[in-house]
Design a protein around this motif. Structure first.
Motif, PDB file in Angstrom:
ATOM      1  N   ALA A  83      -4.603   0.069  -1.026  1.00  0.00           N
ATOM      2  CA  ALA A  83      -4.285   0.038  -2.454  1.00  0.00           C
ATOM      3  C   ALA A  83      -5.005  -1.122  -3.137  1.00  0.00           C
ATOM      4  O   ALA A  83      -5.517  -0.979  -4.267  1.00  0.00           O
ATOM      5  CB  ALA A  83      -2.771  -0.084  -2.633  1.00  0.00           C
ATOM      6  N   ALA A  84      -5.097  -2.262  -2.459  1.00  0.00           N
ATOM      7  CA  ALA A  84      -5.799  -3.408  -3.048  1.00  0.00           C
ATOM      8  C   ALA A  84      -7.287  -3.101  -3.213  1.00  0.00           C
ATOM      9  O   ALA A  84      -7.900  -3.429  -4.253  1.00  0.00           O
ATOM     10  CB  ALA A  84      -5.605  -4.637  -2.164  1.00  0.00           C
ATOM     11  N   GLU A 100       1.147   6.200  -3.466  1.00  0.00           N
ATOM     12  CA  GLU A 100       0.721   5.654  -2.173  1.00  0.00           C
ATOM     13  C   GLU A 100       1.460   6.421  -1.098  1.00  0.00           C
ATOM     14  O   GLU A 100       2.678   6.545  -1.137  1.00  0.00           O
ATOM     15  CB  GLU A 100       1.032   4.154  -2.059  1.00  0.00           C
ATOM     16  N   VAL A 159      -4.170   6.631  -1.547  1.00  0.00           N
ATOM     17  CA  VAL A 159      -3.789   5.885  -2.738  1.00  0.00           C
ATOM     18  C   VAL A 159      -4.425   6.554  -3.945  1.00  0.00           C
ATOM     19  O   VAL A 159      -5.628   6.867  -3.916  1.00  0.00           O
ATOM     20  CB  VAL A 159      -4.234   4.417  -2.663  1.00  0.00           C
ATOM     21  N   ASP A 166       2.776   0.311   6.228  1.00  0.00           N
ATOM     22  CA  ASP A 166       2.851  -0.225   4.870  1.00  0.00           C
ATOM     23  C   ASP A 166       1.756  -1.265   4.635  1.00  0.00           C
ATOM     24  O   ASP A 166       1.179  -1.350   3.539  1.00  0.00           O
ATOM     25  CB  ASP A 166       4.223  -0.855   4.639  1.00  0.00           C
ATOM     26  N   ARG A 167       1.467  -2.046   5.672  1.00  0.00           N
ATOM     27  CA  ARG A 167       0.418  -3.070   5.545  1.00  0.00           C
ATOM     28  C   ARG A 167      -0.942  -2.423   5.338  1.00  0.00           C
ATOM     29  O   ARG A 167      -1.729  -2.845   4.472  1.00  0.00           O
ATOM     30  CB  ARG A 167       0.414  -3.941   6.795  1.00  0.00           C
ATOM     31  N   GLU A 168      -1.244  -1.356   6.107  1.00  0.00           N
ATOM     32  CA  GLU A 168      -2.539  -0.676   5.969  1.00  0.00           C
ATOM     33  C   GLU A 168      -2.675  -0.007   4.603  1.00  0.00           C
ATOM     34  O   GLU A 168      -3.731  -0.068   3.960  1.00  0.00           O
ATOM     35  CB  GLU A 168      -2.701   0.358   7.082  1.00  0.00           C
ATOM     36  N   ILE A 169      -1.591   0.638   4.173  1.00  0.00           N
ATOM     37  CA  ILE A 169      -1.659   1.300   2.857  1.00  0.00           C
ATOM     38  C   ILE A 169      -1.765   0.257   1.752  1.00  0.00           C
ATOM     39  O   ILE A 169      -2.450   0.464   0.731  1.00  0.00           O
ATOM     40  CB  ILE A 169      -0.416   2.201   2.675  1.00  0.00           C
ATOM     41  N   GLY A 170      -1.121  -0.880   1.941  1.00  0.00           N
ATOM     42  CA  GLY A 170      -1.230  -1.956   0.958  1.00  0.00           C
ATOM     43  C   GLY A 170      -2.658  -2.483   0.848  1.00  0.00           C
ATOM     44  O   GLY A 170      -3.136  -2.777  -0.254  1.00  0.00           O
ATOM     45  N   LYS A 171      -3.320  -2.628   1.987  1.00  0.00           N
ATOM     46  CA  LYS A 171      -4.735  -3.057   1.970  1.00  0.00           C
ATOM     47  C   LYS A 171      -5.599  -2.022   1.252  1.00  0.00           C
ATOM     48  O   LYS A 171      -6.479  -2.365   0.451  1.00  0.00           O
ATOM     49  CB  LYS A 171      -5.243  -3.271   3.388  1.00  0.00           C
ATOM     50  N   GLU A 174      -7.734  -0.686  -6.134  1.00  0.00           N
ATOM     51  CA  GLU A 174      -7.631  -1.346  -7.443  1.00  0.00           C
ATOM     52  C   GLU A 174      -8.921  -2.053  -7.807  1.00  0.00           C
ATOM     53  O   GLU A 174      -9.343  -2.053  -8.983  1.00  0.00           O
ATOM     54  CB  GLU A 174      -6.458  -2.339  -7.406  1.00  0.00           C
TER      55      GLU A 174
END
Length: 474
Positions: free
Chosen positions: A43-44, A111, A124, A36-41, A47
């Protein structure tokens, strides 16, 4: 399977299951958080790229921006609403194979984690409005192989730690099983030794442990002590009973043989022999009845309680006893304890209120039997008047039988309650054997307990003996 082996097996399996469950939980929680942390990075970063591409209208500018924002190991592309994405697609140098993947348009943000070939990627997709007003997807795909290698290393570490921990766990559970089984094994060996030798033995208790196993060992030793005491008492009882029963039977047999040999020739022997046989038969009958009653468990005695006025009851019993044995029995009411000096008036002249209040609930037949045993003992061991004192002390009533005999030595007061125990014949009023079997006081004590009361004995050598029945007041 032995209990020690069961403890070893069950504790090892349980710990192994718990350890595996804990490590599995740790792995999946950690891997989920890291993914989740890698996908969150990703996604940021996507964006940021989408914000820059939203305002770019020229194809050259779009491609330049995409090269600037493409992931280091991945792909960045724009996908139109019709699913076309080949015009604007940029990959990193090592991920050119990603360009072969078909483009898919998503109307909502997406995601996810993808597996392409044998590799893991983060994906993403962001819907944005382009400069010309159309809706396009900015899609970024980034490799997660480095994270997967880290998670693989974590799996290896957890597996190795689990294997390393299970070895001492298996060993320690075996030791634990032996430690827990040691007192039980000692107890089993002790019981087998008792069975084999027929002699009572106790566990050797070492240390000062106060756990349940130590308590079990102490309880076992206490039980063996009670069994040994009971066995010794039983042997003594059987020995004494056989001896006591043998005497009257021998006398009866001797006189019967005498009558058989000489009864026809010497009629004068008839009266003597019949009297002796009758006397011993009566004694044998009484002894047998007492033995049977003592052999019956006290809980099996059926006490039928009813309200009993103790003073009339005591007077009637004393009168009956006095007529049978031609002995004076004085009934008294006392205001203090049975063995204390205090004001005492015959027949309650000064204690009318106490006389009216001496009532309790008890079994009259059992109480009469108990009182007759005490009166008979007083008759055997004294030649003067017998005193029967009644009164109350605290929450209890008492009936005390007092004689003026020689008394009982202090070291024999407790022994006289033992079955077949008899004091020296010198205590009897004529210096000869009283003919008792030594069962009276033992039976009396059991009767007192069955009535919910207590029997106590006090004696002073040279002055007399007092046997007191304590009964609960209503």
């Amino acid at each position: 399977m032995k209990l020690g082996s069961k403890i070893h097996l069950y504790s090892s399996v349980l710990f192994a299951v718990l350890l595996i469950a804990a490590n599995t939980t740790v792995y999946f929680v950690f891997s989920g958080m890291m993914i989740d942390r890698e996908i969150g990075k990703l996604a940021a970063e996507t964006e940021i790229a989408a914000a820059a591409l939203r305002n770019a209208a020229e194809p050259a500018a779009i491609r330049e921006l995409m090269r600037a924002y493409v992931p280091l190991e991945g792909m960045l592309r724009l996908v139109n609403g019709d699913g076309r994405g080949g015009e604007y697609l940029v990959t990193s140098a090592g991920e050119t194979e990603l360009s072969r993947e078909g483009a898919v348009f998503f109307s909502e943000r997406r995601e996810d984690k993808l597996v392409i070939g044998s590799r893991n990627y983060g994906f993403v997709s962001l819907p944005v409005i382009a400069a010309d007003g159309s809706i396009v997807n900015v899609q970024a795909t980034a490799s997660m192989e480095e994270l997967m290698e880290l998670l693989g290393l974590l799996r290896l570490v957890l597996f190795s730690v689990s294997a390393a921990v299970l070895v001492p766990v298996v060993i320690s559970s075996g030791v634990l099983g032996r430690v827990l089984m040691r007192p039980i094994s000692d107890m089993t060996r002790t019981m087998r030794r008792i069975i084999g030798s027929g002699e009572f033995a106790r566990l050797n208790r070492k240390g000062k442990s106060r756990d349940e196993l130590a308590g079990m060992g102490e309880t076992f030793n206490e039980m063996i002590g009670l069994l040994e005491e009971s066995f010794v008492r039983q042997e003594q009882f059987v020995s004494n009973a056989s001896h006591e029963l043998k005497t009257p039977l021998t006398i009866i047999e001797s006189y019967a043989s005498l009558l058989k040999r000489r009864g026809a020739d010497r009629p004068e022997l008839l009266e003597e022999s019949v009297e002796a046989i009758h006397s011993e038969a009566v004694r044998l009958k009484g002894m047998t009845e007492q033995l049977l009653l003592l052999a019956t468990a006290r809980r099996a005695w059926q006490a039928e309680t009813e309200k009993v006025d103790l003073l009339p009851f005591a007077r009637q019993t004393a009168a009956t006893f006095g007529k049978v044995y031609e002995r004076e029995v004085a009934v008294e009411l006392r205001g203090t304890g049975p063995d204390r000096q205090g004001k005492a008036e015959r027949m309650g002249d000064a204690f009318v209120d106490l006389e009216d209040g001496l009532s309790t609930r008890t079994d009259p037949d059992m109480l009469k039997q108990l009182l007759l045993i005490l009166l008979d003992n007083a008759r055997k061991y004294s030649d003067g008047p017998i005193e029967l004192r009644l009164g109350s002390e605290g929450e209890r009533f008492y009936m005390a039988v007092r004689d003026n005999g020689i008394g009982i030595p202090e070291n024999e007061l407790l022994l006289v309650f033992e079955r077949f125990y008899r004091v020296d014949k010198a205590r009897s009023r004529d210096g000869e054997s009283t003919g008792g079997a030594g069962l009276g006081l033992s039976l009396a004590k059991e009767l007192a307990k069955a009535l919910g009361g207590e029997l106590t004995l006090a004696s002073v050598q040279g002055e007399g003996t007092t046997a007191t029945i304590w009964l609960p007041a209503i």
